[in-house]
Write a protein that holds these residues in place. Structure first.
Motif, PDB file in Angstrom:
ATOM      1  N   VAL A  92       7.991  11.428  10.185  1.00  0.00           N
ATOM      2  CA  VAL A  92       7.293  10.210  10.593  1.00  0.00           C
ATOM      3  C   VAL A  92       8.172   9.392  11.543  1.00  0.00           C
ATOM      4  CG1 VAL A  92       6.276   8.048   9.787  1.00  0.00           C
ATOM      5  CG2 VAL A  92       5.855  10.170   8.531  1.00  0.00           C
ATOM      6  N   ARG A  93       9.457   9.322  11.255  1.00  0.00           N
ATOM      7  CA  ARG A  93      10.383   8.600  12.137  1.00  0.00           C
ATOM      8  C   ARG A  93      10.370   9.228  13.532  1.00  0.00           C
ATOM      9  NH1 ARG A  93      13.634   5.372  10.336  1.00  0.00           N
ATOM     10  NH2 ARG A  93      14.019   6.396   8.348  1.00  0.00           N
ATOM     11  N   MET A  94      10.393  10.561  13.591  1.00  0.00           N
ATOM     12  CA  MET A  94      10.366  11.262  14.871  1.00  0.00           C
ATOM     13  C   MET A  94       9.066  10.959  15.617  1.00  0.00           C
ATOM     14  SD  MET A  94      10.844  15.324  15.738  1.00  0.00           S
ATOM     15  CE  MET A  94      12.035  15.465  14.443  1.00  0.00           C
ATOM     16  N   ILE A 126       0.874  -1.173   0.000  1.00  0.00           N
ATOM     17  CA  ILE A 126       0.000   0.000   0.000  1.00  0.00           C
ATOM     18  C   ILE A 126       0.910   1.221   0.000  1.00  0.00           C
ATOM     19  CG2 ILE A 126      -1.704   1.335   1.292  1.00  0.00           C
ATOM     20  CD1 ILE A 126      -2.739  -1.220   2.491  1.00  0.00           C
ATOM     21  N   GLU A 127       0.605   2.197  -0.867  1.00  0.00           N
ATOM     22  CA  GLU A 127       1.426   3.407  -0.957  1.00  0.00           C
ATOM     23  C   GLU A 127       0.558   4.651  -0.756  1.00  0.00           C
ATOM     24  OE1 GLU A 127       3.256   2.969  -4.824  1.00  0.00           O
ATOM     25  OE2 GLU A 127       4.893   1.798  -3.976  1.00  0.00           O
ATOM     26  N   PRO A 128       0.247   4.993   0.513  1.00  0.00           N
ATOM     27  CA  PRO A 128      -0.522   6.219   0.742  1.00  0.00           C
ATOM     28  C   PRO A 128       0.313   7.445   0.364  1.00  0.00           C
ATOM     29  CG  PRO A 128       0.194   5.260   2.823  1.00  0.00           C
ATOM     30  CD  PRO A 128       0.618   4.322   1.736  1.00  0.00           C
ATOM     31  N   SER A 129      -0.346   8.592   0.215  1.00  0.00           N
ATOM     32  CA  SER A 129       0.396   9.801  -0.148  1.00  0.00           C
ATOM     33  C   SER A 129      -0.185  11.017   0.561  1.00  0.00           C
ATOM     34  CB  SER A 129       0.355  10.019  -1.657  1.00  0.00           C
ATOM     35  OG  SER A 129      -0.968  10.224  -2.082  1.00  0.00           O
ATOM     36  N   GLY A 130       0.626  12.069   0.594  1.00  0.00           N
ATOM     37  CA  GLY A 130       0.183  13.331   1.186  1.00  0.00           C
ATOM     38  C   GLY A 130       0.232  13.296   2.700  1.00  0.00           C
ATOM     39  N   ILE A 131      -0.870  13.724   3.314  1.00  0.00           N
ATOM     40  CA  ILE A 131      -0.985  13.761   4.769  1.00  0.00           C
ATOM     41  C   ILE A 131      -1.859  12.599   5.205  1.00  0.00           C
ATOM     42  CG2 ILE A 131      -1.871  15.077   6.727  1.00  0.00           C
ATOM     43  CD1 ILE A 131      -1.257  17.623   5.115  1.00  0.00           C
ATOM     44  N   LEU A 132      -1.337  11.776   6.096  1.00  0.00           N
ATOM     45  CA  LEU A 132      -2.120  10.666   6.631  1.00  0.00           C
ATOM     46  C   LEU A 132      -2.864  11.185   7.858  1.00  0.00           C
ATOM     47  CD1 LEU A 132      -2.850   7.720   6.243  1.00  0.00           C
ATOM     48  CD2 LEU A 132      -0.847   7.098   7.585  1.00  0.00           C
ATOM     49  N   LEU A 169       2.985  -4.574   3.198  1.00  0.00           N
ATOM     50  CA  LEU A 169       4.009  -3.539   3.324  1.00  0.00           C
ATOM     51  C   LEU A 169       3.356  -2.193   3.069  1.00  0.00           C
ATOM     52  CD1 LEU A 169       7.004  -2.643   3.606  1.00  0.00           C
ATOM     53  CD2 LEU A 169       7.173  -2.925   1.117  1.00  0.00           C
ATOM     54  N   ILE A 170       3.466  -1.281   4.023  1.00  0.00           N
ATOM     55  CA  ILE A 170       2.976   0.082   3.825  1.00  0.00           C
ATOM     56  C   ILE A 170       4.188   0.950   3.509  1.00  0.00           C
ATOM     57  CG2 ILE A 170       1.766   2.050   4.827  1.00  0.00           C
ATOM     58  CD1 ILE A 170       0.207   0.095   6.567  1.00  0.00           C
ATOM     59  N   ASP A 171       4.238   1.432   2.263  1.00  0.00           N
ATOM     60  CA  ASP A 171       5.342   2.258   1.793  1.00  0.00           C
ATOM     61  C   ASP A 171       4.944   3.719   1.968  1.00  0.00           C
ATOM     62  OD1 ASP A 171       7.298   3.654   0.392  1.00  0.00           O
ATOM     63  OD2 ASP A 171       7.488   2.106  -1.144  1.00  0.00           O
ATOM     64  N   LEU A 172       5.628   4.412   2.875  1.00  0.00           N
ATOM     65  CA  LEU A 172       5.278   5.795   3.224  1.00  0.00           C
ATOM     66  C   LEU A 172       6.111   6.826   2.465  1.00  0.00           C
ATOM     67  CD1 LEU A 172       4.882   5.347   7.091  1.00  0.00           C
ATOM     68  CD2 LEU A 172       3.078   5.417   5.361  1.00  0.00           C
ATOM     69  N   LYS A 173       6.688   6.453   1.335  1.00  0.00           N
ATOM     70  CA  LYS A 173       7.595   7.355   0.613  1.00  0.00           C
ATOM     71  C   LYS A 173       6.914   8.659   0.193  1.00  0.00           C
ATOM     72  CE  LYS A 173       7.042   5.500  -4.042  1.00  0.00           C
ATOM     73  NZ  LYS A 173       6.595   4.144  -4.178  1.00  0.00           N
ATOM     74  N   ASP A 174       5.602   8.629  -0.070  1.00  0.00           N
ATOM     75  CA  ASP A 174       4.892   9.832  -0.503  1.00  0.00           C
ATOM     76  C   ASP A 174       4.084  10.484   0.618  1.00  0.00           C
ATOM     77  OD1 ASP A 174       5.858   9.612  -3.130  1.00  0.00           O
ATOM     78  OD2 ASP A 174       4.270   8.194  -3.658  1.00  0.00           O
ATOM     79  N   VAL A 175       4.247  10.005   1.854  1.00  0.00           N
ATOM     80  CA  VAL A 175       3.548  10.588   3.005  1.00  0.00           C
ATOM     81  C   VAL A 175       4.469  11.622   3.633  1.00  0.00           C
ATOM     82  CG1 VAL A 175       2.598  10.151   5.297  1.00  0.00           C
ATOM     83  CG2 VAL A 175       2.123   8.567   3.423  1.00  0.00           C
ATOM     84  N   LYS A 176       4.001  12.869   3.669  1.00  0.00           N
ATOM     85  CA  LYS A 176       4.825  13.960   4.188  1.00  0.00           C
ATOM     86  C   LYS A 176       4.577  14.221   5.669  1.00  0.00           C
ATOM     87  CE  LYS A 176       6.385  14.447   0.119  1.00  0.00           C
ATOM     88  NZ  LYS A 176       7.147  13.265  -0.209  1.00  0.00           N
ATOM     89  N   SER A 181      -4.628  10.976  14.135  1.00  0.00           N
ATOM     90  CA  SER A 181      -5.626  10.088  13.525  1.00  0.00           C
ATOM     91  C   SER A 181      -4.955   9.123  12.551  1.00  0.00           C
ATOM     92  CB  SER A 181      -6.694  10.898  12.785  1.00  0.00           C
ATOM     93  OG  SER A 181      -7.403  11.701  13.681  1.00  0.00           O
ATOM     94  N   GLY A 182      -3.980   9.612  11.798  1.00  0.00           N
ATOM     95  CA  GLY A 182      -3.241   8.760  10.876  1.00  0.00           C
ATOM     96  C   GLY A 182      -2.435   7.710  11.618  1.00  0.00           C
ATOM     97  N   LEU A 183      -1.847   8.115  12.736  1.00  0.00           N
ATOM     98  CA  LEU A 183      -1.100   7.168  13.562  1.00  0.00           C
ATOM     99  C   LEU A 183      -2.052   6.099  14.104  1.00  0.00           C
ATOM    100  CD1 LEU A 183       1.704   6.545  14.682  1.00  0.00           C
ATOM    101  CD2 LEU A 183       1.132   7.922  16.671  1.00  0.00           C
ATOM    102  N   GLY A 184      -3.235   6.538  14.518  1.00  0.00           N
ATOM    103  CA  GLY A 184      -4.248   5.591  14.988  1.00  0.00           C
ATOM    104  C   GLY A 184      -4.643   4.613  13.902  1.00  0.00           C
ATOM    105  N   ALA A 185      -4.715   5.088  12.664  1.00  0.00           N
ATOM    106  CA  ALA A 185      -5.058   4.204  11.537  1.00  0.00           C
ATOM    107  C   ALA A 185      -3.971   3.155  11.326  1.00  0.00           C
ATOM    108  CB  ALA A 185      -5.263   5.024  10.265  1.00  0.00           C
ATOM    109  N   LEU A 186      -2.715   3.542  11.479  1.00  0.00           N
ATOM    110  CA  LEU A 186      -1.618   2.577  11.345  1.00  0.00           C
ATOM    111  C   LEU A 186      -1.670   1.521  12.450  1.00  0.00           C
ATOM    112  CD1 LEU A 186       1.381   4.890  10.345  1.00  0.00           C
ATOM    113  CD2 LEU A 186       0.234   3.185   8.906  1.00  0.00           C
ATOM    114  N   VAL A 187      -1.970   1.965  13.671  1.00  0.00           N
ATOM    115  CA  VAL A 187      -2.086   1.020  14.791  1.00  0.00           C
ATOM    116  C   VAL A 187      -3.261   0.076  14.543  1.00  0.00           C
ATOM    117  CG1 VAL A 187      -2.581   0.817  17.266  1.00  0.00           C
ATOM    118  CG2 VAL A 187      -0.963   2.543  16.455  1.00  0.00           C
ATOM    119  N   SER A 188      -4.372   0.624  14.073  1.00  0.00           N
ATOM    120  CA  SER A 188      -5.540  -0.190  13.749  1.00  0.00           C
ATOM    121  C   SER A 188      -5.212  -1.208  12.658  1.00  0.00           C
ATOM    122  CB  SER A 188      -6.685   0.720  13.304  1.00  0.00           C
ATOM    123  OG  SER A 188      -7.810  -0.020  12.932  1.00  0.00           O
TER     124      SER A 188
END
Length: 108
Positions: free
Chosen positions: A78-80, A8-14, A38-45, A50-57
């Motif tokens: 995102v790493r931070m 999955i390759e989401p983009s923009g703001i999660l 595999l969630i590829d976050l290369k295009d997520v800025k 809420s986005g973090l909650g979605a990843l945990v979900s």
């Protein structure tokens, strides 16, 4: 034994809206019988709470389906966020898709 890997390759703001889309996409992929997601976050800025909650979900959904979830191409922001929230202990991350393939798929 051949494993089914989906990316999955989401983009923009999660955020909340894109997070809901991500959850639906993960659910659809798991229903199709994927072994590894595999969630590829290369295009997520940016990822908000809420986005973090979605990843945990998504991680919870994957675990319930007895599959595995990995994340790659994490930006500095995102790493931070992962480090501050201790999510870096939950999500196994890779530099990029090539790194994931080299480390995970090669040993499967």
């Amino acid at each position: 034994m051949s494993l089914t890997v989906k990316v999955i390759e989401p983009s923009g703001i999660l955020d909340g809206i894109r997070g809901n889309i991500l959850r639906r996409e993960v659910g659809d992929i798991l229903e199709s019988g994927a072994d590894i997601l595999l969630i590829d976050l290369k295009d997520v800025k940016f990822i908000d709470s809420s986005g973090l909650g979605a990843l945990v979900s998504a991680m919870q959904m994957v675990r319930k389906a007895n599959s595995k979830l990995f994340v790659c191409s994490v930006s500095d922001q995102v790493r931070m966020l992962f480090e501050l929230t201790k999510m870096d202990r939950i999500f196994q991350t890779f530099i990029d898709q090539e790194d994931f393939e080299r480390q995970i798929l090669a040993i499967q």
